[in-house]
Design an enzyme around this catalytic site. Structure first.
Site, PDB file in Angstrom:
ATOM      1  N   HIS A  98       5.064  12.389  -2.349  1.00 59.89           N
ATOM      2  CA  HIS A  98       4.394  11.646  -1.276  1.00 59.89           C
ATOM      3  C   HIS A  98       4.919  10.206  -1.271  1.00 59.89           C
ATOM      4  CE1 HIS A  98       1.304   9.679   1.077  1.00 59.89           C
ATOM      5  NE2 HIS A  98       1.006  10.874   1.556  1.00 59.89           N
ATOM      6  N   GLU A 177       6.467  12.931   6.967  1.00 58.79           N
ATOM      7  CA  GLU A 177       5.503  11.846   7.133  1.00 58.79           C
ATOM      8  C   GLU A 177       6.253  10.518   7.244  1.00 58.79           C
ATOM      9  OE1 GLU A 177       1.429  13.174   5.402  1.00 58.79           O
ATOM     10  OE2 GLU A 177       2.542  12.185   3.805  1.00 58.79           O
TER      11      GLU A 177
HETATM   12  P1  13P Z   1      -3.183   9.489   7.273  1.00 53.97           P
HETATM   13  O1  13P Z   1      -3.570  10.811   7.910  1.00 53.97           O
HETATM   14  O2  13P Z   1      -4.344   8.722   6.757  1.00 53.97           O
HETATM   15  O3  13P Z   1      -2.264   8.715   8.156  1.00 53.97           O
HETATM   16  O4  13P Z   1      -2.329   9.871   5.950  1.00 53.97           O
HETATM   17  C1  13P Z   1      -1.273  10.741   6.070  1.00 53.97           C
HETATM   18  C2  13P Z   1      -0.834  11.128   4.706  1.00 53.97           C
HETATM   19  O5  13P Z   1      -0.260  10.339   3.980  1.00 53.97           O
HETATM   20  C3  13P Z   1      -1.115  12.504   4.273  1.00 53.97           C
HETATM   21  O6  13P Z   1      -0.420  12.815   3.114  1.00 53.97           O
END
Ligand code: 13P
Length: 256
Positions: A98, A177
């Site tokens: 992550h 992401e």
């Molecule tokens: P948010 O949905 O709070 O933007 O976070 C995304 C995330 O990092 C999920 O792993």
């Protein structure tokens, strides 16, 4: 039937077991009510065992994931949790790489690679996170793709090579992401996210690979992503911490 994957990343929330139980129970009720969704909940490691025991029997479409794993099974590695420890208490998935682990804890693609291999060896399905920072995205889509391609090439190095026993015939989940979209309320446009998802799928060359989008997904926008064929689901942070909102998100992800 391929189900839409809705994964909750609780990050370092909530503070107490009591609140974790409450949020988990509500999330499980929502999962049971939406059997066409595959609901993964990734709470802080300390809550995993108790929540695994609370998993309702009817929730065949729900699973638990960890937010991280160390690459050694056991040993003198203070503070670490290994894949078999997670597997033994009923965890099936693990988030690896992550952007917060990369940024705050200094995880590199080489570390991601070790963790992915360890996850497979320990019988866990990795959810490998990739994403470009804002300064890369500002240079354009081609630069963002190069960034993602490099994260995938290094993070998944030799994972699927012939003779690699760890991954076997198993699939993989990649979460795209973009860093500027995480926790910012500035979600990527569904069309751009789908194009990146297609790029990720073609880079991995695994028919069973699944790609999630993550970054400011909520009940109001989730459908725009998961209705696109390139996107198999969502990885949700903030919106997964509010029971009603997450239940609505699960429902809306399936709306026609
Ligand atoms: P948010 O949905 O709070 O933007 O976070 C995304 C995330 O990092 C999920 O792993």
């Amino acid at each position: 039937m391929t189900r839409t994957i809705i994964a909750a990343n609780w990050k370092e929330h909530p503070v107490t077991m009591k609140d974790a139980r409450r949020l988990f129970d509500a999330t499980m009720r929502a999962a049971v009510a939406s059997p066409q969704a595959e609901v993964l909940v990734c709470p802080p490691a300390i809550f995993l065992e108790e929540l695994a025991a609370r998993m309702p029997r009817g929730a065949r479409n729900a699973s638990l994931g960890a937010q991280d794993v160390f690459w050694e099974e056991e040993g003198a590695f203070t503070g670490s949790v290994g894949p078999r420890m997670l597997k033994a208490i009923g965890v099936r998935y693990v988030i690896i790489g992550h952007s917060e682990r990369r940024r705050v804890f200094g995880e590199t693609d080489a570390i991601v690679n070790k963790k992915v291999r360890a996850a497979y060896a320990g019988g866990l399905m990795p959810i490998v996170c990739v994403g470009e920072p804002p300064e890369v995205r500002r240079k354009g889509v081609a630069a963002a793709r190069r960034h993602i391609a490099q994260q995938l090439a290094r993070g998944l190095k030799d994972v699927f090579s012939r003779g690699s026993h760890e991954s076997g015939a198993r699939g993989i989940i990649v979460a795209y992401e973009p860093l500027w979209a995480i926790g910012s309320g500035k979600n990527d446009s569904p069309v751009d996210a789908a194009a990146m998802a297609a790029f990720i799928t073609s880079s991995i060359k695994r028919p069973s690979a699944k790609v999630l989008y993550g970054g400011s997904v909520d009940s109001a926008n989730v459908r725009e992503y998961v209705q696109l064929k390139e996107i198999d689901g969502a990885l949700v942070g903030g919106a997964s911490l509010v029971a009603k909102e997450f239940a609505a998100l699960i429902r809306r992800s399936l709306a026609k």
